[in-house]
Design a protein around this motif. Structure first.
Motif, PDB file in Angstrom:
ATOM      1  N   THR A  93      -8.977  29.277  27.584  1.00 29.52           N
ATOM      2  CA  THR A  93      -7.560  29.609  27.458  1.00 29.52           C
ATOM      3  C   THR A  93      -6.812  28.484  26.757  1.00 29.52           C
ATOM      4  N   LEU A  94      -6.215  28.798  25.612  1.00 33.53           N
ATOM      5  CA  LEU A  94      -5.413  27.826  24.878  1.00 33.53           C
ATOM      6  C   LEU A  94      -4.110  27.597  25.634  1.00 33.53           C
ATOM      7  N   THR A  95      -3.846  26.341  25.993  1.00 33.81           N
ATOM      8  CA  THR A  95      -2.640  26.032  26.768  1.00 33.81           C
ATOM      9  C   THR A  95      -1.564  25.348  25.941  1.00 33.81           C
ATOM     10  N   LEU A  96      -1.932  24.825  24.768  1.00 34.07           N
ATOM     11  CA  LEU A  96      -0.951  24.187  23.885  1.00 34.07           C
ATOM     12  C   LEU A  96      -1.478  24.231  22.464  1.00 34.07           C
ATOM     13  N   HIS A  97      -0.591  24.565  21.539  1.00 35.30           N
ATOM     14  CA  HIS A  97      -0.873  24.439  20.109  1.00 35.30           C
ATOM     15  C   HIS A  97       0.390  23.878  19.483  1.00 35.30           C
ATOM     16  N   GLY A  98       0.297  22.670  18.949  1.00 34.14           N
ATOM     17  CA  GLY A  98       1.481  22.022  18.408  1.00 34.14           C
ATOM     18  C   GLY A  98       1.241  21.407  17.049  1.00 34.14           C
ATOM     19  N   MET A  99       2.345  21.222  16.325  1.00 35.35           N
ATOM     20  CA  MET A  99       2.326  20.564  15.032  1.00 35.35           C
ATOM     21  C   MET A  99       3.505  19.609  14.978  1.00 35.35           C
ATOM     22  N   GLY A 100       3.320  18.507  14.331  1.00 36.19           N
ATOM     23  CA  GLY A 100       4.415  17.553  14.209  1.00 36.19           C
ATOM     24  C   GLY A 100       3.963  16.279  13.554  1.00 36.19           C
ATOM     25  N   HIS A 101       4.491  15.169  14.045  1.00 30.93           N
ATOM     26  CA  HIS A 101       4.201  13.865  13.448  1.00 30.93           C
ATOM     27  C   HIS A 101       4.110  12.788  14.518  1.00 30.93           C
ATOM     28  N   TYR A 102       3.344  11.773  14.217  1.00 29.25           N
ATOM     29  CA  TYR A 102       3.370  10.518  14.959  1.00 29.25           C
ATOM     30  C   TYR A 102       4.155   9.527  14.102  1.00 29.25           C
ATOM     31  N   HIS A 103       5.127   8.871  14.697  1.00 28.41           N
ATOM     32  CA  HIS A 103       5.894   7.799  14.049  1.00 28.41           C
ATOM     33  C   HIS A 103       5.447   6.513  14.734  1.00 28.41           C
ATOM     34  N   GLU A 104       4.870   5.592  13.958  1.00 23.53           N
ATOM     35  CA  GLU A 104       4.215   4.456  14.593  1.00 23.53           C
ATOM     36  C   GLU A 104       4.519   3.133  13.904  1.00 23.53           C
ATOM     37  N   THR A 105       4.322   2.064  14.677  1.00 22.38           N
ATOM     38  CA  THR A 105       4.277   0.714  14.125  1.00 22.38           C
ATOM     39  C   THR A 105       2.944   0.112  14.517  1.00 22.38           C
ATOM     40  N   TYR A 106       2.502  -0.823  13.700  1.00 18.64           N
ATOM     41  CA  TYR A 106       1.183  -1.424  13.864  1.00 18.64           C
ATOM     42  C   TYR A 106       1.292  -2.942  13.710  1.00 18.64           C
ATOM     43  N   ARG A 107       0.366  -3.612  14.345  1.00 22.27           N
ATOM     44  CA  ARG A 107       0.282  -5.071  14.225  1.00 22.27           C
ATOM     45  C   ARG A 107      -1.182  -5.454  14.042  1.00 22.27           C
ATOM     46  N   LYS A 108      -1.427  -6.376  13.119  1.00 18.24           N
ATOM     47  CA  LYS A 108      -2.783  -6.883  12.940  1.00 18.24           C
ATOM     48  C   LYS A 108      -2.977  -8.051  13.889  1.00 18.24           C
ATOM     49  N   GLU A 109      -3.941  -7.884  14.788  1.00 23.58           N
ATOM     50  CA  GLU A 109      -4.268  -8.921  15.759  1.00 23.58           C
ATOM     51  C   GLU A 109      -5.582  -9.575  15.353  1.00 23.58           C
ATOM     52  N   ALA A 110      -6.046 -10.512  16.128  1.00 22.14           N
ATOM     53  CA  ALA A 110      -7.258 -11.266  15.785  1.00 22.14           C
ATOM     54  C   ALA A 110      -8.451 -10.353  15.533  1.00 22.14           C
ATOM     55  N   ASP A 111      -8.532  -9.236  16.272  1.00 19.51           N
ATOM     56  CA  ASP A 111      -9.685  -8.340  16.128  1.00 19.51           C
ATOM     57  C   ASP A 111      -9.362  -7.053  15.379  1.00 19.51           C
ATOM     58  N   GLY A 112      -8.232  -7.013  14.681  1.00 24.41           N
ATOM     59  CA  GLY A 112      -7.911  -5.850  13.849  1.00 24.41           C
ATOM     60  C   GLY A 112      -6.551  -5.250  14.158  1.00 24.41           C
ATOM     61  N   TRP A 113      -6.242  -4.182  13.470  1.00 27.81           N
ATOM     62  CA  TRP A 113      -4.962  -3.498  13.620  1.00 27.81           C
ATOM     63  C   TRP A 113      -4.897  -2.757  14.950  1.00 27.81           C
ATOM     64  N   ARG A 114      -3.710  -2.718  15.554  1.00 24.97           N
ATOM     65  CA  ARG A 114      -3.461  -2.014  16.808  1.00 24.97           C
ATOM     66  C   ARG A 114      -2.142  -1.239  16.688  1.00 24.97           C
ATOM     67  N   ILE A 115      -2.046  -0.158  17.422  1.00 20.90           N
ATOM     68  CA  ILE A 115      -0.792   0.588  17.525  1.00 20.90           C
ATOM     69  C   ILE A 115       0.122  -0.178  18.479  1.00 20.90           C
ATOM     70  N   VAL A 116       1.351  -0.442  18.026  1.00 19.48           N
ATOM     71  CA  VAL A 116       2.334  -1.144  18.852  1.00 19.48           C
ATOM     72  C   VAL A 116       3.333  -0.149  19.433  1.00 19.48           C
ATOM     73  N   THR A 117       3.831   0.762  18.609  1.00 20.36           N
ATOM     74  CA  THR A 117       4.688   1.834  19.106  1.00 20.36           C
ATOM     75  C   THR A 117       4.208   3.152  18.514  1.00 20.36           C
ATOM     76  N   SER A 118       4.307   4.201  19.317  1.00 20.50           N
ATOM     77  CA  SER A 118       3.911   5.529  18.874  1.00 20.50           C
ATOM     78  C   SER A 118       4.867   6.535  19.498  1.00 20.50           C
ATOM     79  N   ARG A 119       5.433   7.390  18.649  1.00 20.12           N
ATOM     80  CA  ARG A 119       6.368   8.417  19.124  1.00 20.12           C
ATOM     81  C   ARG A 119       5.987   9.747  18.495  1.00 20.12           C
ATOM     82  N   ILE A 120       5.802  10.744  19.344  1.00 21.11           N
ATOM     83  CA  ILE A 120       5.464  12.091  18.888  1.00 21.11           C
ATOM     84  C   ILE A 120       6.762  12.857  18.618  1.00 21.11           C
TER      85      ILE A 120
END
Length: 158
Positions: free
Chosen positions: A123-150
């Motif tokens: 049973t399909l309970t959700l089908h959505g479309m949209g965008h992620y709005h994000e900020t990223y930071r490069k840390e010692a071991d690579g890039w990471r998501i800092v903020t994410s908003r759907i």
């Protein structure tokens, strides 16, 4: 700020795209331990529009998400684990718009589509479309998501 070398810009953009691809794959694969590495320790995840267009659901399941803002990488993973549990999920991200702000900071908008089925997978309970709005930071071991908003363009709750 000095101009960023075009090759460094391309590499950073690709690394951020790979980061977001891992986010989708690890979430759908329920590999929550590995998913934790996608987020910075101080990350903030705004999921208020997970179940509604504007994040202001009036009733039922849509209203559940009105307060879904989580701070801290561990807290975010706990939220995601609780929200999707063992349900079958399919998340697609595409059309990445990445803007490198410096050699260690970036922001982006990623088009997305997600589908979630109940635990039986029937049973399909959700089908959505949209965008992620994000900020990223490069840390010692690579890039990471800092903020994410759907944000949502369309959502159907089953």
């Amino acid at each position: 700020m000095a101009a960023i070398d075009p090759i460094a810009r391309l590499i950073a953009t690709e690394e951020i795209k790979q980061l977001k691809a891992r986010y989708f794959r690890l979430m759908d694969g329920k590999d929550f331990a590995a998913l934790r590495s996608v987020f910075a320790d101080d990350a903030v995840f705004d999921a208020r529009a997970s179940l509604s267009i504007d994040g202001q659901g009036e009733s039922g399941r849509a209203a559940e998400s009105n307060d879904w803002v989580y701070s801290g990488g561990d807290v975010i993973i706990d939220f995601i684990r609780a929200a999707i549990g063992t349900q079958r999920t399919v998340h697609h991200g595409h059309c990445h718009e990445i803007e490198l702000l410096s050699e260690t900071e970036a922001r982006g908008v990623i088009a997305m589509e997600d589908q979630i089925w109940d635990e039986s997978g029937e049973t399909l309970t959700l089908h959505g479309m949209g965008h992620y709005h994000e900020t990223y930071r490069k840390e010692a071991d690579g890039w990471r998501i800092v903020t994410s908003r759907i944000t949502r363009l369309h959502v159907i709750l089953g």
